[in-house]
Design an enzyme around this catalytic site. Sequence first.
Site, mmCIF file in Angstrom:
data_model
loop_
_atom_site.group_PDB
_atom_site.id
_atom_site.type_symbol
_atom_site.label_atom_id
_atom_site.label_comp_id
_atom_site.label_asym_id
_atom_site.label_seq_id
_atom_site.Cartn_x
_atom_site.Cartn_y
_atom_site.Cartn_z
ATOM 1 N N ASP A 75 0.878 -1.176 0.000
ATOM 2 C CA ASP A 75 0.000 0.000 0.000
ATOM 3 C C ASP A 75 0.911 1.220 0.000
ATOM 4 O O ASP A 75 2.108 1.082 0.237
ATOM 5 C CB ASP A 75 -0.926 0.017 1.239
ATOM 6 N N GLY A 129 -5.138 1.133 -5.467
ATOM 7 C CA GLY A 129 -5.557 2.157 -6.420
ATOM 8 C C GLY A 129 -6.552 3.115 -5.804
ATOM 9 O O GLY A 129 -6.877 3.032 -4.616
ATOM 10 N N ASN A 168 -18.817 -1.802 -9.228
ATOM 11 C CA ASN A 168 -20.151 -1.658 -9.840
ATOM 12 C C ASN A 168 -20.230 -0.383 -10.677
ATOM 13 O O ASN A 168 -21.123 -0.266 -11.525
ATOM 14 C CB ASN A 168 -21.224 -1.679 -8.747
ATOM 15 N N TYR A 211 -13.554 7.227 -12.584
ATOM 16 C CA TYR A 211 -13.189 6.067 -11.765
ATOM 17 C C TYR A 211 -13.749 4.785 -12.394
ATOM 18 O O TYR A 211 -13.025 3.798 -12.576
ATOM 19 C CB TYR A 211 -13.728 6.291 -10.347
ATOM 20 N N SER A 253 -21.164 -2.486 -2.483
ATOM 21 C CA SER A 253 -20.827 -1.630 -1.349
ATOM 22 C C SER A 253 -20.480 -2.537 -0.182
ATOM 23 O O SER A 253 -21.373 -3.115 0.439
ATOM 24 C CB SER A 253 -22.018 -0.747 -0.964
HETATM 25 C C1 15L Z 1 -16.983 1.930 -4.918
HETATM 26 O O1 15L Z 1 -16.457 1.594 -5.971
HETATM 27 C C2 15L Z 1 -16.211 2.570 -3.824
HETATM 28 O O2 15L Z 1 -14.887 2.106 -3.776
HETATM 29 C C3 15L Z 1 -16.867 2.380 -2.479
HETATM 30 O O3 15L Z 1 -16.275 3.275 -1.554
HETATM 31 C C4 15L Z 1 -18.391 2.570 -2.515
HETATM 32 O O4 15L Z 1 -18.671 3.898 -2.715
HETATM 33 C C5 15L Z 1 -18.978 1.701 -3.587
HETATM 34 O O5 15L Z 1 -18.340 1.838 -4.821
HETATM 35 C C6 15L Z 1 -20.475 1.918 -3.799
HETATM 36 O O6 15L Z 1 -20.908 1.995 -4.953
HETATM 37 O O7 15L Z 1 -21.206 1.975 -2.824
#
Ligand code: 15L
Length: 265
Positions: A34, A73, A112, A136, A165
């Site tokens: 990390d 990441g 997602n 993202y 989540s």
């Molecule tokens: C993600 O990709 C995030 O990393 C996480 O912190 C949440 O926000 C999650 O999605 C989400 O969609 O709830």
Amino acid sequence: LRFSRLLLTGAAGGLGRELRPRLKRYCDTLRLSDIADLGGASPGEEMQPVRLEDRSAVADLLKGVDAVVHLGGVSVETPFDPILQANIVGVFNLYEAARIHGVKRIVFASSNHVTGFYRQDEVIDTDAPMRPDGLYGVSKAFGENLSRFYFDRYGIETACLRIGSSFPEPKDRRMLATWMSFDDLERLVVACLTAPIVGHSVIYGISDNRTKWWDNTRAAHLGYVPQDSSEPFRAAVEARQPTLDLRDPAVIYQGGAFVRTGPLE
Ligand code: 15L
């Protein structure tokens, strides 16, 4: 099945901290990486902090590793530069390192948000075209495509986990659909590490929730069987959030608030 050495990247993050003690049970040595503080090494752990954009450091990181759980990441919407470095350059460096060192399996934390612009009244499966809800999500789509290429060209297997989540509890109504417990996260990662054949697979990381937007039928070969559900939390969540603004894009689309958290405005 017991691995000699597993690599966990992003080991200091929210899910990395959860998986760290759990993955140790499946390997002799757990290598942790990390850019944030990893604390002290427990028996059977070794630390190798690297920046994912540092190609030669990432190449060293994969030396002697049987398989990788790549959580490292940027994990939320940010300006493009950090996403570019960690999630695009970084994931390329990781796959190059896997190729150089003959690492044959990677569990890739996708998201997602690769399909966040589907509506909450739709159910999609893992073959639905990508509809990223931000930069993202686009970077995670890149990782999924890059890993597809490294499988077709070099035979490196990847399970792309489109994690919903994963928090101690669902925090809002959206998470009644998207939630995955930490125990199910462990089940999912271990299934992907140990499945006889992974090939290149995509699977949504969710518990066995009653509200379903995502159909994992095509990923049945991974053998992931969730045991938890968001249902026991429903009453409390609905009491906390009694009404929804049905014109709010965060309520309309599966990606929730990510669909209106663009870095470009
Ligand atoms: C993600 O990709 C995030 O990393 C996480 O912190 C949440 O926000 C999650 O999605 C989400 O969609 O709830």
